[in-house]
Design an enzyme around this catalytic site. Structure first.
Site, PDB file in Angstrom:
ATOM      1  N   ASP A  56      23.653  21.091 -49.519  1.00 61.76           N
ATOM      2  CA  ASP A  56      22.443  21.748 -49.002  1.00 61.76           C
ATOM      3  C   ASP A  56      22.072  22.913 -49.922  1.00 61.76           C
ATOM      4  O   ASP A  56      22.930  23.732 -50.262  1.00 61.76           O
ATOM      5  CB  ASP A  56      22.701  22.261 -47.582  1.00 61.76           C
ATOM      6  CG  ASP A  56      22.964  21.116 -46.600  1.00 61.76           C
ATOM      7  OD1 ASP A  56      22.492  19.988 -46.866  1.00 61.76           O
ATOM      8  OD2 ASP A  56      23.640  21.343 -45.582  1.00 61.76           O
TER       9      ASP A  56
ATOM     10  N   LYS B 120      16.904  30.273 -49.687  1.00 64.14           N
ATOM     11  CA  LYS B 120      16.658  31.712 -49.531  1.00 64.14           C
ATOM     12  C   LYS B 120      17.820  32.521 -50.113  1.00 64.14           C
ATOM     13  O   LYS B 120      18.984  32.188 -49.864  1.00 64.14           O
ATOM     14  CB  LYS B 120      16.504  32.060 -48.046  1.00 64.14           C
ATOM     15  CG  LYS B 120      15.242  31.495 -47.453  1.00 64.14           C
ATOM     16  CD  LYS B 120      15.064  31.944 -46.023  1.00 64.14           C
ATOM     17  CE  LYS B 120      13.787  31.303 -45.492  1.00 64.14           C
ATOM     18  NZ  LYS B 120      13.793  31.093 -44.069  1.00 64.14           N
TER      19      LYS B 120
ATOM     20  N   GLU C  55      24.279   8.388 -50.966  1.00 69.41           N
ATOM     21  CA  GLU C  55      23.037   8.014 -50.254  1.00 69.41           C
ATOM     22  C   GLU C  55      21.851   8.844 -50.765  1.00 69.41           C
ATOM     23  O   GLU C  55      20.776   8.316 -51.024  1.00 69.41           O
ATOM     24  CB  GLU C  55      23.190   8.217 -48.741  1.00 69.41           C
ATOM     25  CG  GLU C  55      23.925   7.095 -48.020  1.00 69.41           C
ATOM     26  CD  GLU C  55      25.415   7.346 -47.866  1.00 69.41           C
ATOM     27  OE1 GLU C  55      25.953   8.263 -48.530  1.00 69.41           O
ATOM     28  OE2 GLU C  55      26.058   6.610 -47.082  1.00 69.41           O
ATOM     29  N   TYR C  56      22.064  10.153 -50.910  1.00 67.32           N
ATOM     30  CA  TYR C  56      20.969  11.019 -51.370  1.00 67.32           C
ATOM     31  C   TYR C  56      20.581  10.702 -52.809  1.00 67.32           C
ATOM     32  O   TYR C  56      19.415  10.744 -53.180  1.00 67.32           O
ATOM     33  CB  TYR C  56      21.369  12.503 -51.246  1.00 67.32           C
ATOM     34  CG  TYR C  56      20.993  13.107 -49.914  1.00 67.32           C
ATOM     35  CD1 TYR C  56      21.505  12.587 -48.731  1.00 67.32           C
ATOM     36  CD2 TYR C  56      20.129  14.192 -49.827  1.00 67.32           C
ATOM     37  CE1 TYR C  56      21.171  13.130 -47.502  1.00 67.32           C
ATOM     38  CE2 TYR C  56      19.790  14.744 -48.598  1.00 67.32           C
ATOM     39  CZ  TYR C  56      20.310  14.204 -47.442  1.00 67.32           C
ATOM     40  OH  TYR C  56      19.969  14.742 -46.227  1.00 67.32           O
TER      41      TYR C  56
HETATM   42  N1  SAM Z   1      26.914  14.019 -49.962  1.00 68.31           N
HETATM   43  C1  SAM Z   1      25.972  13.202 -49.215  1.00 68.31           C
HETATM   44  C2  SAM Z   1      25.032  12.506 -50.146  1.00 68.31           C
HETATM   45  O1  SAM Z   1      24.965  12.904 -51.329  1.00 68.31           O
HETATM   46  O2  SAM Z   1      24.380  11.550 -49.732  1.00 68.31           O
HETATM   47  C3  SAM Z   1      25.219  14.030 -48.162  1.00 68.31           C
HETATM   48  C4  SAM Z   1      24.342  15.126 -48.690  1.00 68.31           C
HETATM   49  S1  SAM Z   1      23.613  16.106 -47.384  1.00 68.31           S
HETATM   50  C5  SAM Z   1      22.267  16.878 -48.148  1.00 68.31           C
HETATM   51  C6  SAM Z   1      24.766  17.463 -47.272  1.00 68.31           C
HETATM   52  C7  SAM Z   1      25.865  17.231 -46.245  1.00 68.31           C
HETATM   53  O3  SAM Z   1      26.808  18.281 -46.341  1.00 68.31           O
HETATM   54  C8  SAM Z   1      25.360  17.236 -44.810  1.00 68.31           C
HETATM   55  O4  SAM Z   1      25.820  16.071 -44.147  1.00 68.31           O
HETATM   56  C9  SAM Z   1      25.938  18.498 -44.210  1.00 68.31           C
HETATM   57  O5  SAM Z   1      26.203  18.391 -42.831  1.00 68.31           O
HETATM   58  C10 SAM Z   1      27.198  18.691 -45.036  1.00 68.31           C
HETATM   59  N2  SAM Z   1      27.623  20.094 -45.154  1.00 68.31           N
HETATM   60  C11 SAM Z   1      26.853  21.126 -45.541  1.00 68.31           C
HETATM   61  N3  SAM Z   1      27.549  22.271 -45.517  1.00 68.31           N
HETATM   62  C12 SAM Z   1      28.815  21.947 -45.113  1.00 68.31           C
HETATM   63  C13 SAM Z   1      29.982  22.688 -44.874  1.00 68.31           C
HETATM   64  N4  SAM Z   1      29.997  24.018 -45.037  1.00 68.31           N
HETATM   65  N5  SAM Z   1      31.087  22.042 -44.465  1.00 68.31           N
HETATM   66  C14 SAM Z   1      31.072  20.704 -44.279  1.00 68.31           C
HETATM   67  N6  SAM Z   1      29.974  19.931 -44.472  1.00 68.31           N
HETATM   68  C15 SAM Z   1      28.859  20.540 -44.891  1.00 68.31           C
END
Ligand code: SAM
Length: 219
Positions: free
Chosen positions: A117, A121, A193-194
């Site tokens: 993510d 900000k 997936e992303y």
């Molecule tokens: N890695 C996957 C892909 O590339 O398809 C998913 C990307 S998605 C944008 C980011 C994922 O990271 C989300 O499912 C979110 O819930 C998880 N995530 C974000 N911050 C996290 C954290 N501090 N601890 C565990 N999971 C986290």
């Protein structure tokens, strides 16, 4: 990514033999879960799990642990392994901020961060998984010869990471601004997936690898 209110997700995660319910109890003891001393590679923020599930299937000599904060997302990864469970793949539902409660010093040999993510900000910069705060945690659990692999299509997050990683005392070992056109860094690349979604939209994919070696950072 947050799929809200998936009915039964919590129960499905709690009841799955692939998910570790009390991971803190295994700190320093992960080899007892896998019943071998193979290296441990983790993916933080694995989402629906395509990347880590494919890696685990292709590399039985490595143990993989996928970490995801939300049960509603993790349940999608479970669906991928239910029919064909893999002995070398486990999942943990937790926030990566707690990672040092779950892994002992040097217990992890590689950390994958895929399409984390971006938290655009400034006041949320510490939440980025490549921030100095998270790098300090990774530094505690990663073996001295271990490294981080990070992919994203977000230029802002990538530029931030290229600055933040050397500032935190790590070395950028390699990077590319167009992974899919870079024959050497793209070799053996497994799509997330992303990554599938954003590269289909024409976005270039950025990738870097980083370690704690003392000298020679590319950036
Ligand atoms: N890695 C996957 C892909 O590339 O398809 C998913 C990307 S998605 C944008 C980011 C994922 O990271 C989300 O499912 C979110 O819930 C998880 N995530 C974000 N911050 C996290 C954290 N501090 N601890 C565990 N999971 C986290």
């Amino acid at each position: 990514m947050r799929l809200r209110n998936i009915k039964g997700a919590k129960e499905a995660v709690a009841g799955s033999p692939c998910c570790i319910p009390m991971p803190q109890e295994l700190k320093g003891l992960w080899h007892t879960v896998f019943l071998n001393e193979h290296p441990i590679h983790i993916e933080i923020g694995m989402g629906k799990g395509q990347f880590i599930t494919t890696l685990a299937r292709e590399n039985p000599q490595i143990n993989y642990i996928g970490i995801e904060r939300y049960e509603s997302v993790l349940i999608r990864a479970l669906a991928k392994t239910t029919e064909q469970p893999l002995d070398n793949l486990k999942f943990i539902c937790m926030d990566a901020r707690e990672i040092c409660d779950v892994f002992a010093p040097n217990e992890v040999n590689r950390i994958y961060l895929n399409f984390s993510d971006p938290w655009p900000k400034d006041r949320h910069a510490k939440r980025r998984l490549t921030s100095g705060a998270f790098l300090a945690l990774y530094g505690q659990i990663l073996s001295p010869d271990g490294h981080i692999e990070f992919k994203t299509d977000n230029r802002g997050l990538f530029d931030f990471s290229l600055e933040e990683i050397p500032k935190a005392g790590w070395r950028i070992d390699a990077y590319t601004l167009d992974l899919h056109q870079d024959p050497s860094m793209n070799k053996g690349n497994i799509l997330t997936e992303y990554e599938e979604k954003f590269s289909a939209m024409g976005n270039p994919i950025f990738k870097l690898t980083a370690s704690r070696a003392k000298t020679g950072s590319l950036v």
